[in-house]
Write an enzyme that holds these catalytic residues in place. Structure first.
Site, PDB file in Angstrom:
ATOM      1  N   CYS A  20       0.881  -1.292  -0.019  1.00 26.29           N
ATOM      2  CA  CYS A  20      -0.133  -0.195  -0.005  1.00 26.29           C
ATOM      3  C   CYS A  20       0.779   1.152   0.192  1.00 26.29           C
ATOM      4  CB  CYS A  20      -0.890  -0.075   1.247  1.00 26.29           C
ATOM      5  SG  CYS A  20      -2.238  -1.306   1.046  1.00 26.29           S
ATOM      6  N   PHE A  21       2.259   1.339   0.785  1.00 26.77           N
ATOM      7  CA  PHE A  21       2.436   2.813   0.814  1.00 26.77           C
ATOM      8  C   PHE A  21       2.804   3.194  -0.581  1.00 26.77           C
ATOM      9  CE2 PHE A  21       4.664   2.736   5.490  1.00 26.77           C
ATOM     10  CZ  PHE A  21       3.553   2.811   5.790  1.00 26.77           C
TER      11      PHE A  21
END
Ligand code: NAD
Ligand code: UGA
Length: 464
Positions: free
Chosen positions: A278-279
């Site tokens: 996700c980041f």
């Protein structure tokens, strides 16, 4: 037909890292709700019905076992689930789009939109739709527009309820979250739907941790939270590069600044680079959003966090190559850890993938070891075929190696017998600690050439 034994029927579409654990926790804490988790992936659903769950998460199996077949069910029948549900949680994947406009930055919303169309096609009653996936701002409005087409005259209220759990600590995060964010339209029906969700979470989460907001604030907060977290890591990683040159120690610097309560001490561990599904995706999503609105300086500011992360991968491999006399061709390098962080089998966007690719480009003989992630590593690196060796046992991985590199902070790597490993390695034996996990002075005493991150190396053989 809705099951009258239960107060309401909750459905989750998407049985992945978010859908599975979060719905298991709701089922465990709220026996009055019937919860069904559906997915198009038959193998995944089959695995959720056994004790070999499709994901590894400490404490998850116990919770699943407590609720499964009582008020928690897994199924591939998406249509039936939609028809029977009062509230539908959507946690399908929203990866970075890799084609067409916005390729490499914007979110690929094809899975998301398909669920909207499935809901519209199948529904026979009003429903609350809960956005759990991480999405660009205003997706809830787009969802509502899709759902309001057609001639069924049904009411769909879309709520944004982003998830903040971190992998490896998912069950702890779900049981005692810092906050749960619920965004809705501020209309009468929007507020009613919002309150329904609040009532579910209030079964185990204190009310002051249930935060409410408008839809757009909620959607944006999720992107911003991940971007801020990643920003801290890129910030400390950038300082790790400087520390190595000026003989400072990045752990000491992080400790000194983290004691300032305005800065805080979390997320200041220098590393080989942040990974996880996700980041990077969420930062790029934010970048794309800013670019769309002509905020190019804002976009460039956030994009640099990803660039700094890429630089950290490159820098780590440069350190290895330069330390080992500028050539690693044919040298056996054992990578301890492939998961993107400890306590998970997940390897998505793991720094280890990029580091392996760079080492392979230098023609090193890479051996990968990990207690949980070998299966995923094989998939990630399938293009290399038999050129990469996989050894779950770290001692076998390190046997005959010129260098060992720690890429994931698994506890087990702290307690290995490094003397035994040293004796079985080629000399000089190099160790590159990409997580600053080990006792560097002790390793140096054993005889290793030690390269921590953001600290001066400990070298026996000094150039004159
Ligand atoms: P995942 O890939 O593990 O799971 C998504 C699942 O959705 C897959 O099993 C897929 O088969 C299923 N799916 C896709 N389209 C479907 C459809 N039309 N019908 C039924 N099933 C369908 O993804 P994830 O890690 O659980 O992430 C889901 C979302 O949550 C993403 O938007 C992500 O950004 C966000 N998120 C993830 C985490 C995390 O720790 N992984 C944390 C917070 C938020
Ligand atoms: C992250 C966020 O922490 C969650 O709040 C969020 O819900 C989730 O993303 C998501 O949206 O998917 P996660 O990716 O599971 O969770 O794991 P983190 O603990 O945040 O770690 C991310 C990466 O940063 C890992 O590679 C980790 O090793 C690295 N990291 C973390 C550091 O390098 N240094 C640190 O100090 C902390």
């Amino acid at each position: 037909m809705p099951d009258k034994k239960f107060k309401k029927n909750l459905l989750c579409i998407g049985a992945g890292y978010v859908g599975g654990p979060t719905m298991a926790m709701i089922a465990y804490k709220c026996p009055q709700y019937k919860i069904t988790v559906v997915d198009v992936d038959k193998d995944k659903i089959a695995a959720w019905q056994t004790d070999q769950l499709p994901i590894y998460e400490p404490g998850l199996l116990d919770i699943v076992k407590t609720a499964r077949d009582k008020n928690l069910f897994f199924s591939t029948n998406v249509d039936k689930g939609i028809k029977e549900a009062d509230i539908i949680f959507i946690s399908v994947n929203t990866p970075t789009k890799m084609f067409g406009e916005g390729a490499g930055k914007s979110a690929d919303l094809q899975y998301w939109e398909k669920t909207a169309r499935d809901i519209l096609r199948v529904s026979e009653s009003d429903k609350i739709i809960v956005e759990r996936s991480t999405l660009p701002v205003k997706t809830a409005i787009a969802m509502e527009r899709i759902l309001s087409t057609g001639d069924k005259a049904l009411n769909f209220e879309v709520i944004s309820n982003p998830e903040f759990l971190a992998e490896g600590t998912a069950m702890k995060d779900l049981e005692k979250p810092d906050r749960v964010l619920i965004g809705s339209k501020e209309t009468e029906s929007g507020m009613k739907a919002r309150n329904e969700l609040v009532e579910i979470y209030a079964n185990w989460i204190p009310r002051d941790r249930l935060i409410t907001s408008n839809l757009m604030s909620s959607e944006l907060s999720k992107l911003v939270a991940n971007s801020f977290l990643a920003q801290r890591i890129s910030s400390i990683n950038s300082i790790s590069a400087l520390c190595e040159i000026v003989d400072a120690n990045v752990t000491e610097v992080a400790n000194a600044i983290g004691k300032d309560s305005r800065i805080g001490d979390k997320f200041l561990k220098a590393s080989v680079g942040f990974g996880g599904s996700c980041f990077k995706k969420d930062i790029l999503n934010l970048v794309y959003l800013c670019e769309q609105f002509g905020l190019y300086e804002v976009a460039a500011y956030w994009e640099y966090i990803v660039k700094m992360n890429d630089y950290q991968h490159t820098r780590f491999v440069q350190t290895i190559t330069r330390a080992m006399f500028n050539t690693i061709a044919g040298k056996r390098i054992a990578l301890l850890g492939f998961a993107f962080k400890a306590n998970t089998s997940d390897t998505r966007e793991s720094a280890a993938i990029y580091i392996t690719q760079k080492l392979m480009a230098e023609k090193a003989k890479v051996v990968i070891s990990d207690p949980k992630a070998i299966k995923n590593a094989r998939k990630d690196l399938k293009d290399y075929g038999n050129d990469i060796e996989y050894q779950e046992d770290p001692y076998k991985a390190a046997k005959g190696a010129h260098a060992v590199a720690i890429l994931t902070e698994w506890d087990l790597y702290k307690d290995l017998d490094y003397e035994k490993i040293y004796n079985d390695m080629e000399k000089p034996a190099f160790i590159f600690d990409g997580r600053n996990l080990l006792d560097h002075a002790k390793l140096f005493d054993i005889g290793y050439e030690v390269y921590p991150l953001g600290k001066p190396p400990l070298i026996h053989f000094k150039e004159v």
